[in-house]
Design a protein around this motif. Structure first.
Motif, mmCIF file in Angstrom:
data_model
loop_
_atom_site.group_PDB
_atom_site.id
_atom_site.type_symbol
_atom_site.label_atom_id
_atom_site.label_comp_id
_atom_site.label_asym_id
_atom_site.label_seq_id
_atom_site.Cartn_x
_atom_site.Cartn_y
_atom_site.Cartn_z
ATOM 1 N N LYS A 30 0.824 -1.211 0.000
ATOM 2 C CA LYS A 30 0.000 0.000 0.000
ATOM 3 C C LYS A 30 0.857 1.259 0.000
ATOM 4 O O LYS A 30 0.538 2.233 -0.681
ATOM 5 C CB LYS A 30 -0.959 -0.010 1.179
ATOM 6 C CG LYS A 30 -2.042 -1.051 1.065
ATOM 7 C CD LYS A 30 -3.262 -0.653 1.839
ATOM 8 C CE LYS A 30 -4.310 -1.728 1.732
ATOM 9 N NZ LYS A 30 -5.319 -1.425 0.752
ATOM 10 N N VAL A 34 0.835 4.249 -2.824
ATOM 11 C CA VAL A 34 0.685 5.666 -2.516
ATOM 12 C C VAL A 34 1.861 6.442 -3.093
ATOM 13 O O VAL A 34 1.685 7.510 -3.686
ATOM 14 C CB VAL A 34 0.560 5.906 -0.993
ATOM 15 C CG1 VAL A 34 0.684 7.373 -0.647
ATOM 16 C CG2 VAL A 34 -0.766 5.379 -0.494
ATOM 17 N N GLU A 99 0.616 13.305 5.163
ATOM 18 C CA GLU A 99 -0.800 13.008 5.389
ATOM 19 C C GLU A 99 -1.217 11.725 4.675
ATOM 20 O O GLU A 99 -1.932 10.891 5.240
ATOM 21 C CB GLU A 99 -1.668 14.174 4.909
ATOM 22 C CG GLU A 99 -1.576 15.399 5.790
ATOM 23 C CD GLU A 99 -2.242 16.632 5.189
ATOM 24 O OE1 GLU A 99 -2.723 16.579 4.024
ATOM 25 O OE2 GLU A 99 -2.282 17.671 5.884
ATOM 26 N N GLU A 100 -0.769 11.564 3.428
ATOM 27 C CA GLU A 100 -1.128 10.372 2.660
ATOM 28 C C GLU A 100 -0.506 9.114 3.270
ATOM 29 O O GLU A 100 -1.150 8.074 3.344
ATOM 30 C CB GLU A 100 -0.710 10.524 1.191
ATOM 31 C CG GLU A 100 -1.502 11.579 0.441
ATOM 32 C CD GLU A 100 -2.991 11.288 0.371
ATOM 33 O OE1 GLU A 100 -3.375 10.135 0.089
ATOM 34 O OE2 GLU A 100 -3.777 12.225 0.597
ATOM 35 N N ALA A 102 0.345 8.745 6.403
ATOM 36 C CA ALA A 102 -0.306 8.519 7.697
ATOM 37 C C ALA A 102 -1.630 7.786 7.526
ATOM 38 O O ALA A 102 -1.994 6.953 8.363
ATOM 39 C CB ALA A 102 -0.522 9.851 8.422
ATOM 40 N N LYS A 103 -2.341 8.064 6.444
ATOM 41 C CA LYS A 103 -3.603 7.354 6.188
ATOM 42 C C LYS A 103 -3.353 5.854 6.088
ATOM 43 O O LYS A 103 -4.136 5.059 6.599
ATOM 44 C CB LYS A 103 -4.249 7.849 4.889
ATOM 45 C CG LYS A 103 -4.834 9.220 4.967
ATOM 46 C CD LYS A 103 -5.392 9.625 3.611
ATOM 47 C CE LYS A 103 -5.801 11.074 3.562
ATOM 48 N NZ LYS A 103 -6.251 11.482 2.210
ATOM 49 N N ILE A 104 -2.268 5.488 5.430
ATOM 50 C CA ILE A 104 -1.948 4.071 5.266
ATOM 51 C C ILE A 104 -1.560 3.458 6.606
ATOM 52 O O ILE A 104 -2.091 2.420 7.002
ATOM 53 C CB ILE A 104 -0.803 3.868 4.249
ATOM 54 C CG1 ILE A 104 -1.186 4.412 2.878
ATOM 55 C CG2 ILE A 104 -0.395 2.401 4.173
ATOM 56 C CD1 ILE A 104 -2.397 3.765 2.251
ATOM 57 N N THR A 105 -0.647 4.088 7.310
ATOM 58 C CA THR A 105 -0.203 3.502 8.570
ATOM 59 C C THR A 105 -1.327 3.473 9.595
ATOM 60 O O THR A 105 -1.438 2.508 10.348
ATOM 61 C CB THR A 105 1.019 4.257 9.131
ATOM 62 O OG1 THR A 105 0.709 5.648 9.246
ATOM 63 C CG2 THR A 105 2.226 4.085 8.226
ATOM 64 N N GLN A 106 -2.201 4.467 9.587
ATOM 65 C CA GLN A 106 -3.340 4.481 10.518
ATOM 66 C C GLN A 106 -4.294 3.331 10.224
ATOM 67 O O GLN A 106 -4.900 2.781 11.122
ATOM 68 C CB GLN A 106 -4.092 5.806 10.407
ATOM 69 C CG GLN A 106 -3.309 7.015 10.814
ATOM 70 C CD GLN A 106 -3.560 7.398 12.243
ATOM 71 O OE1 GLN A 106 -4.634 7.165 12.758
ATOM 72 N NE2 GLN A 106 -2.573 7.980 12.882
ATOM 73 N N SER A 107 -4.418 2.966 8.941
ATOM 74 C CA SER A 107 -5.347 1.900 8.586
ATOM 75 C C SER A 107 -4.890 0.545 9.137
ATOM 76 O O SER A 107 -5.680 -0.371 9.224
ATOM 77 C CB SER A 107 -5.518 1.821 7.067
ATOM 78 O OG SER A 107 -4.351 1.343 6.437
#
Length: 113
Positions: A30, A34, A99-100, A102-107
């Motif tokens: 992922k 990105v 930000e992009e 972080a979206k992956i790691t947060q998921s």
């Protein structure tokens, strides 16, 4: 939550090593996707009251620079505005990238990593 075992333990928070490895591989995939998408994300800045506009992609490639023709007569101002614009552009790109990512790691947080 189960107690974490160290070195040689078979269990990390209820996750087997195989499960953790699969999660890591999925996360890497992922993140690479990105990273590839950054070429299609545009960032734009305008400085000097619109005298200079710079457009770049999130993979740090400048696509366009528009400048007021009056600036061509004042090299020092042109230089100062270009520096300011490029610095602002790089800050925006880094923020977007963070930000992009972080979206992956947060998921992946619900997996207990």
């Amino acid at each position: 939550m189960k107690k974490l075992k160290s070195f040689g333990g078979k269990n990390l928070g209820g996750k087997s090593m195989n499960q953790l490895q699969k999660i890591q591989e999925e996360m890497q995939k992922k993140l690479q996707e990105v990273e590839g998408s950054f070429a299609n994300m545009e960032v734009e800045v305008s400085v000097g009251g619109g005298a200079i506009k710079i457009v770049a992609t999130a993979d740090r490639k400048v696509k366009d620079i528009e400048l007021d023709e009056d600036l061509l007569e004042d090299g020092e101002t042109l230089k100062d505005l270009l520096i300011a614009g490029m610095n602002e552009l790089m800050e925006k790109i880094e923020k977007l990238r963070e930000e992009e990512m972080a979206k992956i790691t947060q998921s992946f947080l619900p997996f207990g990593i």
